[in-house]
Design a protein around this motif. Structure first.
Motif, short mmCIF file in Angstrom:
data_model
loop_
_atom_site.label_atom_id
_atom_site.label_comp_id
_atom_site.label_asym_id
_atom_site.label_seq_id
_atom_site.Cartn_x
_atom_site.Cartn_y
_atom_site.Cartn_z
N LEU A 282 17.33 49.65 19.38
CA LEU A 282 18.18 49.77 18.20
C LEU A 282 18.59 48.73 18.01
CD1 LEU A 282 18.80 51.72 15.84
CD2 LEU A 282 21.15 52.30 17.62
N GLN A 283 19.71 47.98 19.03
CA GLN A 283 20.78 47.23 18.26
C GLN A 283 19.59 45.90 18.06
OE1 GLN A 283 24.17 46.62 19.15
NE2 GLN A 283 23.71 48.72 19.94
N ALA A 284 18.21 45.55 18.60
CA ALA A 284 17.66 44.77 18.38
C ALA A 284 17.26 44.50 16.94
CB ALA A 284 16.14 44.04 19.33
N LEU A 285 16.95 45.23 16.06
CA LEU A 285 16.87 45.39 15.11
C LEU A 285 17.92 46.15 13.90
CD1 LEU A 285 14.08 48.87 15.90
CD2 LEU A 285 13.45 46.08 14.58
N GLN A 286 19.03 46.28 14.38
CA GLN A 286 19.73 46.46 13.94
C GLN A 286 20.41 44.33 13.29
OE1 GLN A 286 22.56 48.34 15.81
NE2 GLN A 286 22.33 50.15 14.26
N VAL A 287 20.13 43.70 13.72
CA VAL A 287 20.13 42.66 14.23
C VAL A 287 19.31 41.43 13.42
CG1 VAL A 287 20.12 39.90 15.69
CG2 VAL A 287 21.81 42.03 16.36
N GLN A 288 18.13 42.01 13.12
CA GLN A 288 16.48 41.77 12.72
C GLN A 288 17.38 42.22 11.32
OE1 GLN A 288 13.01 42.64 14.10
NE2 GLN A 288 13.79 42.50 16.29
N GLN A 289 17.35 43.57 10.81
CA GLN A 289 17.64 43.39 9.55
C GLN A 289 18.84 43.09 9.04
OE1 GLN A 289 19.95 47.55 9.21
NE2 GLN A 289 18.44 48.40 8.24
N GLN A 290 19.89 42.96 9.85
CA GLN A 290 20.90 42.12 8.41
C GLN A 290 19.91 40.84 8.37
OE1 GLN A 290 24.32 41.74 11.37
NE2 GLN A 290 24.58 43.39 11.71
N LEU A 291 19.61 39.66 9.77
CA LEU A 291 18.83 38.37 9.29
C LEU A 291 17.76 38.37 7.96
CD1 LEU A 291 18.45 37.63 12.62
CD2 LEU A 291 20.50 36.62 10.95
N GLY A 292 17.02 39.51 7.88
CA GLY A 292 15.74 40.00 7.00
C GLY A 292 16.96 40.13 5.85
N VAL A 293 17.97 41.07 5.54
CA VAL A 293 18.46 40.87 4.85
C VAL A 293 19.66 39.81 3.73
CG1 VAL A 293 21.05 41.55 3.26
CG2 VAL A 293 19.49 42.97 4.38
N GLN A 294 19.91 39.14 4.37
CA GLN A 294 19.81 37.28 4.62
C GLN A 294 18.98 36.87 4.28
OE1 GLN A 294 22.56 35.92 7.70
NE2 GLN A 294 24.08 36.93 7.67
N SER A 295 18.06 36.39 4.69
CA SER A 295 16.48 35.48 4.32
C SER A 295 15.95 36.34 2.94
CB SER A 295 15.28 36.11 5.25
OG SER A 295 14.06 35.48 5.35
N LEU A 296 15.97 37.49 2.78
CA LEU A 296 15.55 38.00 1.06
C LEU A 296 16.44 37.41 0.01
CD1 LEU A 296 13.89 39.71 -0.21
CD2 LEU A 296 14.61 41.51 -0.16
N SER A 297 17.91 37.76 0.26
CA SER A 297 18.36 37.21 -0.69
C SER A 297 18.86 35.06 -0.59
CB SER A 297 20.18 37.54 0.21
OG SER A 297 21.28 36.93 -0.52
N ILE A 298 18.10 34.38 0.57
CA ILE A 298 18.28 33.47 0.39
C ILE A 298 17.07 32.65 -0.88
CG2 ILE A 298 17.55 31.26 1.57
CD1 ILE A 298 19.40 32.51 3.70
N ALA A 299 15.22 33.80 -0.14
CA ALA A 299 14.35 33.77 -1.30
C ALA A 299 14.65 34.04 -2.54
CB ALA A 299 13.44 34.20 -0.44
N ASN A 300 16.02 34.91 -2.61
CA ASN A 300 15.43 35.62 -3.82
C ASN A 300 16.37 34.45 -4.95
OD1 ASN A 300 14.17 37.68 -4.08
ND2 ASN A 300 16.14 39.12 -3.82
N GLN A 301 17.67 33.64 -3.68
CA GLN A 301 17.90 32.53 -5.29
C GLN A 301 17.28 31.22 -5.30
OE1 GLN A 301 21.16 31.84 -2.53
NE2 GLN A 301 22.56 33.63 -2.80
#
Length: 443
Positions: free
Chosen positions: A414-433
């Protein structure tokens, strides 16, 4: 090549984020339910196996209740049968006392009657939830559900432990023996039924008058042998011993007389008659005489099972009278009708006292056998109950190993997936820009 219509980076980031969110949802479900396989979609085969095993666990919990009910029922029956055994032993003590001379047999009989009524009360009260195993109301075995057996093909069958009922009722109708009235036509006919004497020909076919005996056994090891020659239903046999040294109540001895009778049933043979008479005489010698007087009786063995030999080791001669007749009534045996034969015990006469002494041992044996049978069944139920409890625990452990979640692993994931989720959101935000940089080319 850059494109404002197709953003590959955003698509990859979006798919990755979706995968992370799915894994996060699954992990959160494991943590909230405690199961790695909570529904059939998680793992259909494991879920199906676990549900079958869970149904078995429910079944075995019901079996535990059935065994507990059976144990309680048996405990009542066993306690009652042991109490009846103790009361019969008390009755035997009264009967033994009645063998002595100079005792008030009427009062002893009153005590025996009171103890018999107490046995009746115990047997009547020995029920659990309305089921009485010792009152003789039924001969059907009590079947206690003990297991559910699942075969390899998935079929299920029930197993039972059968407990035999025991009849210790004192109210069953019984009849007393009646000595035959048909006297032998002559001595030869009498000898065909019973022979006694040193030459095995003497037979007395008239009532003993206290003087005329079949034979006299001298003191110091003298013996007399009886032969039971022929037996049919109603054949009646009587042996009277006179000038026997008998204990007197309160101490001392006196010379007394005792009568022993047996009426044969349709199933009796010559050996059965000899055995019963030997049992009566032996019981009397053991209860009413001193061992130092050397009175003994023994039944023959093998082809001589129809013989019994009386030995006199006392200081005085013993007179013996034998009599036989036909047309008697055997009456109920000690083992038929439960303990109904208690109603036929009457120690107010010599013959009744000696007959009761032989009969009570059979009744005590019947009660002891009943107690032993219930005790054996109790042991089986306790063993099965313990096994079912252990088996249920094993099944629960097996189900847990298949469907329970590893909470330590789930917590770390759970801890690892929560970190991955945060990184995924940031990655998607960067890709959208990324398409925003194309605008600079048009300035």
């Amino acid at each position: 090549m850059s494109s404002i219509l197709t953003n590959n980076g955003a698509m990859v980031a979006l798919q990755t984020l979706k995968s992370i969110n799915n894994d996060l949802s699954s992990t959160q479900s494991q943590i909230s339910t405690g199961k790695s396989v909570a529904t059939a979609k998680d793992n259909a085969s494991v879920w199906a196996i676990s549900k079958v095993m869970e149904s078995d666990v429910k079944g075995f919990q019901g079996i535990s209740d059935s065994l507990a009910l059976g144990q309680s029922t048996l405990a009542v029956a066993a306690s009652a049968s042991e109490t009846v055994t103790d009361l019969l032993t008390d009755i035997k003590g009264k009967i033994v006392a009645a063998q002595e001379e100079n005792v008030d047999r009427e009062k002893i009989q009153t005590d025996i009657t009171a103890l018999t009524e107490q046995i009746k009360s115990v047997v009547g009260a020995a029920q659990f939830n309305g089921l009485n195993l010792i009152d003789g109301s039924s001969t059907d075995d009590l079947k206690i559900l003990s297991s559910l057996d699942r075969a390899a093909d998935g079929s299920v069958s029930a197993s039972n432990i059968s407990v035999g009922r025991q009849n210790l009722s004192v109210t069953a109708p019984t009849s007393s023996a009646s000595f035959g009235a048909g006297a032998p036509a002559d001595q030869a006919a009498g000898n065909a039924l019973i022979q006694a004497g040193t030459d095995n020909t003497d037979f007395a076919g008239t009532t003993y008058d206290g003087t005329n005996a079949t034979s006299t056994i001298t003191a110091s090891g003298g013996t007399l042998t009886f032969d039971i020659g022929a037996v049919e239903e109603g054949s009646s046999f009587r042996v009277i011993l006179d000038d026997v040294t008998v204990n007197v109540a309160g101490g001392g001895t006196s010379t007394g007389q005792r009568t022993f009778e047996y009426v044969a049933s349709a199933s009796d043979g010559t050996g059965d008659v000899a055995a019963n008479l030997a049992s009566q005489i032996s019981s009397f010698f053991g209860a009413a005489t001193n061992s130092t007087d050397g009175y003994e009786v023994a039944q023959g063995t093998g082809t001589n099972a129809n013989q019994l030999t009386i030995t006199n080791g006392s200081g005085t001669a013993m007179k013996v009278f034998t009599e036989a007749a036909t047309g008697g009534t055997a009456g109920s045996s000690a083992s038929s009708g439960g303990l109904g034969a208690l109603s036929q015990i009457d120690v107010t006469s010599d013959s009744g006292a000696t007959g009761a002494l032989a009969a009570i041992d059979g009744l005590i044996s019947q009660a002891v056998d009943a107690s032993a049978a219930f005790g054996s069944a109790q042991g089986r139920l306790e063993t099965q109950s313990s096994f079912i409890s252990n088996l249920t625990d094993s099944l629960k452990s097996g189900i847990g190993s298949m469907v329970d979640a590893d909470m330590e692993e789930a917590s770390a994931r759970l801890q690892a997936l929560q970190v991955q989720q945060q990184l995924g959101v940031q990655s998607l935000s960067i890709a959208n820009q990324a398409p925003q940089s194309i605008l600079s080319l048009f300035r």
